[in-house]
Design a protein around this motif. Structure first.
Motif, PDB file in Angstrom:
ATOM      1  N   CYS A  21       0.827  -1.214   0.000  1.00 37.96           N
ATOM      2  CA  CYS A  21       0.000   0.000   0.000  1.00 37.96           C
ATOM      3  C   CYS A  21       0.856   1.257   0.000  1.00 37.96           C
ATOM      4  O   CYS A  21       0.556   2.222  -0.710  1.00 37.96           O
ATOM      5  CB  CYS A  21      -0.939  -0.012   1.201  1.00 37.96           C
ATOM      6  SG  CYS A  21      -2.329  -1.144   1.004  1.00 37.96           S
TER       7      CYS A  21
ATOM      8  N   MET B  78       2.255   1.718  -3.378  1.00 36.80           N
ATOM      9  CA  MET B  78       1.260   2.165  -4.343  1.00 36.80           C
ATOM     10  C   MET B  78       1.000   3.662  -4.248  1.00 36.80           C
ATOM     11  O   MET B  78       0.792   4.339  -5.253  1.00 36.80           O
ATOM     12  CB  MET B  78      -0.064   1.416  -4.122  1.00 36.80           C
ATOM     13  CG  MET B  78      -0.090  -0.030  -4.564  1.00 36.80           C
ATOM     14  SD  MET B  78      -1.515  -0.915  -3.868  1.00 36.80           S
ATOM     15  CE  MET B  78      -2.888   0.125  -4.374  1.00 36.80           C
TER      16      MET B  78
ATOM     17  N   LEU C 196      -0.473   1.324  -8.836  1.00 41.54           N
ATOM     18  CA  LEU C 196      -1.896   1.235  -8.509  1.00 41.54           C
ATOM     19  C   LEU C 196      -2.572   0.139  -9.328  1.00 41.54           C
ATOM     20  O   LEU C 196      -3.371  -0.652  -8.799  1.00 41.54           O
ATOM     21  CB  LEU C 196      -2.561   2.582  -8.768  1.00 41.54           C
ATOM     22  CG  LEU C 196      -3.956   2.799  -8.187  1.00 41.54           C
ATOM     23  CD1 LEU C 196      -3.933   2.725  -6.665  1.00 41.54           C
ATOM     24  CD2 LEU C 196      -4.521   4.144  -8.641  1.00 41.54           C
TER      25      LEU C 196
ATOM     26  N   ILE D 170      -4.530  -3.291  -8.084  1.00 40.62           N
ATOM     27  CA  ILE D 170      -5.886  -3.620  -8.522  1.00 40.62           C
ATOM     28  C   ILE D 170      -5.940  -5.033  -9.106  1.00 40.62           C
ATOM     29  O   ILE D 170      -6.880  -5.798  -8.855  1.00 40.62           O
ATOM     30  CB  ILE D 170      -6.378  -2.582  -9.550  1.00 40.62           C
ATOM     31  CG1 ILE D 170      -6.624  -1.234  -8.861  1.00 40.62           C
ATOM     32  CG2 ILE D 170      -7.655  -3.064 -10.241  1.00 40.62           C
ATOM     33  CD1 ILE D 170      -6.920  -0.106  -9.822  1.00 40.62           C
TER      34      ILE D 170
ATOM     35  N   CYS E  59      -8.128   0.332  -2.797  1.00 46.22           N
ATOM     36  CA  CYS E  59      -7.340   1.483  -3.254  1.00 46.22           C
ATOM     37  C   CYS E  59      -7.563   2.692  -2.353  1.00 46.22           C
ATOM     38  O   CYS E  59      -6.607   3.386  -1.981  1.00 46.22           O
ATOM     39  CB  CYS E  59      -7.697   1.821  -4.697  1.00 46.22           C
ATOM     40  SG  CYS E  59      -7.094   0.621  -5.900  1.00 46.22           S
TER      41      CYS E  59
END
Length: 442
Positions: free
Chosen positions: A23, A26, A136, A140, A184
């Motif tokens: 995370c 990202m 990102l 996903i 996200c």
């Protein structure tokens, strides 16, 4: 400890560490490129300093995320060979595309880190944007693979055989959008509050206040906007779970009895033997409305789920309560920050607001871990929802507990190393500004 429990714990422990690294990897590139953009537009040196400091953090988390993610991919084959044997051909596409996104991210990061004064300034900035976007997309795609486990599609299951495989349909299953959106937004919330909290602490300690104030504002804006969006993404996700995984919703809410006008349960201690929740606040009808958009709609309880197919209620319920509770706390802080920006400018100079951000530093990641606990524990006893049980997918190889001990030691060591590197990086920034008196344009 038996091998089945050891395999589950090893996977949970590995994922619990990797999700934090992933995370941050990202989201941090977006913070970095925003600071870079402001520097290119204004020429203010402080934003260049913020950009370069954050770029080093991006490099650290890219490396640790790559390592921990690679370990996870090996663990899928090592611990769950039956699962990979059947599921690999079906949901392998998002993993292969994730590898492509990872390579693009690595190439772009190389351009960015070594491109200072070597390539055109705006092309250099664009490579940073590519790092963020590809990271990102990578996240996903991984969530799309996980969502397939919650909402299996893209095949026909006939007499134990997986036929008529459609990898595209499997990747874009019914759960992928709601899970990807929620994940996200959670990444921006958790990373944003963590970064803002660190810079808020430095401001309170009066260490290079200008530098940390600029960095704090960028991270805080990302965090607070995402915190306001998170309840909306959570509502979408909850409605999807109510439709596809009623057992998970029942465990999340400790909803033991099927009924109309079902109450939303806040807090409480589930008693599975008595099939009740003690010491809880109950709001009549709200669960029906939040799950189905109608106060009188029936909500499936655990009494309609065979005992063998019920998730662990207590763990799922407590994790869900932690996730929602911390999410509401961060939403409250976000609203305070927006009020300060628009109406109460004097609050921005108050130490109390910075202290709240410092307190909130770990909250996003605690909520993130709790959310993944809900996702994974709430799906049990299935590894592929309704198709394959977790116990049937585990490796027959003995001695998994020793593998668990080894991997646990590796991840703890990796976390300590990352913590040390980040601490040294923050300390270096402080020493730089303490030892140098250089003019800054506000």
């Amino acid at each position: 400890m038996d091998d089945f429990l050891a395999a589950r714990l090893q996977m949970a422990f590995s994922l619990g560490f990797h999700i934090v690294f992933a995370c941050i990897g990202m989201v941090m590139p977006f913070f970095m490129t925003v600071a870079h953009f402001i520097w290119l537009k204004t020429g203010k040196a402080v934003y260049l300093d913020v950009t370069k400091a954050w770029s080093k953090g991006v490099a650290i988390f890219f490396a640790t995320g790559a390592v921990s993610g690679t370990v996870l991919s090996f663990e899928l084959g090592l611990l769950w060979p039956k699962f990979m044997e059947h599921a690999g051909p079906i949901f392998g596409m998002p993993f292969s595309l994730e590898g492509t996104a990872f390579f693009i991210e690595a190439i772009a990061l190389g351009f960015y880190l070594y491109g200072w004064k070597r390539i055109h300034p705006w092309f250099h900035w664009a490579t940073g944007v590519v790092v963020g976007v590809s990271g990102l997309i990578s996240g996903i795609l991984v969530v799309a693979a996980n969502s397939w486990m919650n909402s299996p599609s893209g095949f026909d299951y006939v007499n134990g055989a997986y036929l008529n495989i459609d990898p595209i349909k499997a990747m874009f299953n019914e759960a992928w959008f709601s899970q990807a959106l929620h994940m996200c937004v959670a990444a921006f919330v958790s990373t944003g509050f963590a970064v803002a909290g660190v810079h808020a602490l430095m401001i309170l300690r009066k260490r290079n206040v200008l530098f940390h104030s600029k960095a704090f504002k960028i991270a805080a804006v990302f965090a607070t906007v995402a915190a306001c969006l998170q309840p909306l993404s959570g509502d979408i996700s909850a409605k999807d779970v109510a439709r596809r995984q009623p057992a998970k919703l029942a465990a999340m809410e400790a909803h033991f009895h099927t009924e109309k006008n079902a109450a939303l349960i806040i807090g409480g201690i589930p008693d599975t033997a008595a099939k009740e929740v003690k010491y809880a606040l109950k709001i009549p009808g709200l669960l029906s409305f939040m799950a189905h958009g109608d106060f009188n709609t029936e909500v499936t309880g655990l009494d309609k789920i065979p005992v063998a197919d019920q998730p662990p209620v207590a763990v799922t319920h407590y994790a869900f309560q932690v996730m929602v509770g911390l999410g509401m706390a961060m939403l409250g802080l976000a609203l305070l920050y927006f009020i300060a920006l628009w109406k109460k400018k004097q609050w921005l100079r108050g130490r109390w607001l910075l202290k709240l951000f410092v307190i909130a530093t770990p909250l996003g990641f605690i909520a993130l871990e709790a959310g993944w606990t809900v996702t994974e524990v709430g799906r049990q006893p299935w590894i592929i929802n309704g198709i394959m049980r977790t116990a049937d997918a585990v490796t027959p190889m003995p001695g998994i507990r020793y593998s668990f001990y080894l991997f646990t030691a590796v991840y703890i060591s990796l976390s300590l190393i990352v913590t040390f590197l980040l601490y040294r990086q923050i300390a270096m920034v402080g020493r730089l500004y303490d030892s140098e008196v250089k003019p800054q344009n506000d």
